[in-house]
Write a protein that holds these residues in place. Structure first.
Motif, short mmCIF file in Angstrom:
data_model
loop_
_atom_site.label_atom_id
_atom_site.label_comp_id
_atom_site.label_asym_id
_atom_site.label_seq_id
_atom_site.Cartn_x
_atom_site.Cartn_y
_atom_site.Cartn_z
N ALA A 45 0.83 -1.21 0.00
CA ALA A 45 0.00 0.00 0.00
C ALA A 45 0.87 1.26 0.00
N THR A 46 1.97 1.22 0.75
CA THR A 46 2.90 2.36 0.77
C THR A 46 3.50 2.58 -0.61
N LEU A 47 3.81 1.49 -1.28
CA LEU A 47 4.41 1.60 -2.61
C LEU A 47 3.42 2.20 -3.61
N VAL A 48 2.19 1.70 -3.62
CA VAL A 48 1.19 2.20 -4.56
C VAL A 48 0.81 3.64 -4.23
N GLY A 49 0.55 3.91 -2.94
CA GLY A 49 0.20 5.27 -2.55
C GLY A 49 1.32 6.25 -2.80
N SER A 67 13.13 2.00 -0.73
CA SER A 67 12.76 2.32 0.65
C SER A 67 11.66 1.38 1.14
N VAL A 68 10.72 1.04 0.27
CA VAL A 68 9.65 0.12 0.63
C VAL A 68 10.21 -1.29 0.82
N LEU A 69 11.20 -1.66 0.02
CA LEU A 69 11.86 -2.95 0.23
C LEU A 69 12.51 -2.98 1.61
N ALA A 70 13.15 -1.88 2.00
CA ALA A 70 13.74 -1.79 3.34
C ALA A 70 12.66 -1.88 4.40
N VAL A 129 5.73 -5.50 -8.06
CA VAL A 129 4.75 -4.40 -8.02
C VAL A 129 5.41 -3.09 -8.44
N ALA A 130 6.63 -2.84 -7.94
CA ALA A 130 7.34 -1.61 -8.30
C ALA A 130 7.64 -1.58 -9.80
N LEU A 183 7.07 1.88 13.90
CA LEU A 183 6.69 3.20 13.43
C LEU A 183 7.87 4.18 13.47
N ALA A 184 8.67 4.08 14.54
CA ALA A 184 9.84 4.96 14.64
C ALA A 184 10.83 4.69 13.51
N GLY A 185 10.98 3.41 13.15
CA GLY A 185 11.91 3.06 12.09
C GLY A 185 11.53 3.64 10.74
N LEU A 186 10.21 3.85 10.53
CA LEU A 186 9.77 4.45 9.26
C LEU A 186 10.40 5.81 9.05
N PHE A 187 10.56 6.56 10.14
CA PHE A 187 11.07 7.92 10.04
C PHE A 187 12.54 8.01 10.45
N ALA A 188 13.16 6.87 10.67
CA ALA A 188 14.57 6.84 11.04
C ALA A 188 15.38 6.20 9.92
#
Length: 249
Positions: A45-49, A67-70, A129-130, A183-188
């Motif tokens: 969903a993050t990739l498509v959005g 980044s989505v793979l990570a 998907v990518a 969640l923290a890792g998303l922004f780190a």
């Protein structure tokens, strides 16, 4: 006179025990709704959005896809592993399996193999998907090698971190902390958000190093500093996990 007692009951060979345990662990992860959400639904969903809204935010598919793979690797190797191990420990599953012919080493090897299987499936699915969305990575041989080493070191570091969390805290607290850290890792460093200075600060974290390594590899050049950072984290966290992990709650 000799008695024929075949088929001679006994433990299966070590490799077969580990392979069967890895298959069981992988199936349990794949069938769990929450783990499937973390492993596939949220990254996809993050990739498509992101592909739709990314250009408005200045984030192209070339940075978003790695980044989505990570993100997928982070969700499986850390969050899912921590939660599953925490509850296995609480319900004494680890203690009982460790006392079986599988032994502790086989149990750890089976879990590690299951995580590798899930990660490979995630990478294949999300890369497909990518590609459908238009991602065309410029993977040179050196960049591909650095990406593979980064993923391997990141999985080791994330799993070790998950074992530290699950092996020292109660299952409910492990669940809460794993989700907060996810969640923290998303922004780190996992997602390409923030300015260059902020990214420069978080690249020394394992999440930041993985994000930087995969984004650089997708652009066609290796980031050996990020790979070295991940290797250092993997060594340190593994040593800590060996000392603090408790098999019983």
């Amino acid at each position: 006179m000799t008695l024929d007692l075949s088929p001679a009951p006994g433990a299966a060979p070590p490799a077969r025990r580990i392979a069967r345990h890895a298959r069981t662990e992988a199936l349990l992860l794949a069938r769990n709704g929450e783990q499937l959400l973390l492993a596939a639904v949220i990254p996809a969903a993050t990739l498509v959005g992101g592909a739709i809204a990314g250009p408005r935010l200045g984030i192209g598919l070339g940075a978003l896809a790695p980044s989505v793979l990570a993100l997928a690797i982070w969700s499986t190797a850390f969050t899912s592993c921590a939660i599953a191990t925490g509850f296995d420990r609480r319900y004494q599953v680890l203690e009982r399996l460790a006392a079986s012919p599988l032994r502790r080493s086989g149990l750890v090897a089976g879990k590690a193999a299951a995580i590798v299987i899930i990660v490979l499936a995630q990478v294949a699915l999300l890369a497909a998907v990518a590609a459908l969305l238009g991602w065309r990575p410029a993977l040179a041989p050196a960049a591909a090698c650095s990406a593979a080493l980064a993923v391997l070191a990141a999985v080791c570091a994330f799993v070790a971190g998950a074992l530290i969390l699950a092996g020292t805290l109660r299952a409910e607290l492990t669940l809460a902390c794993a989700n907060l850290l996810y969640l923290a890792g998303l922004f780190a460093g996992i997602l390409p958000v923030g300015g260059a200075g902020w990214l420069g600060a978080v690249r020394w974290l394992p999440t930041g190093a993985l994000g930087e390594a995969l984004r650089a590899a997708g652009a066609g050049h290796p980031d050996w500093l990020a790979v070295a950072t991940l290797v250092a984290w993997a060594i340190v966290l593994t040593m800590i996990a060996r000392r603090v992990f408790r098999w019983t709650s």
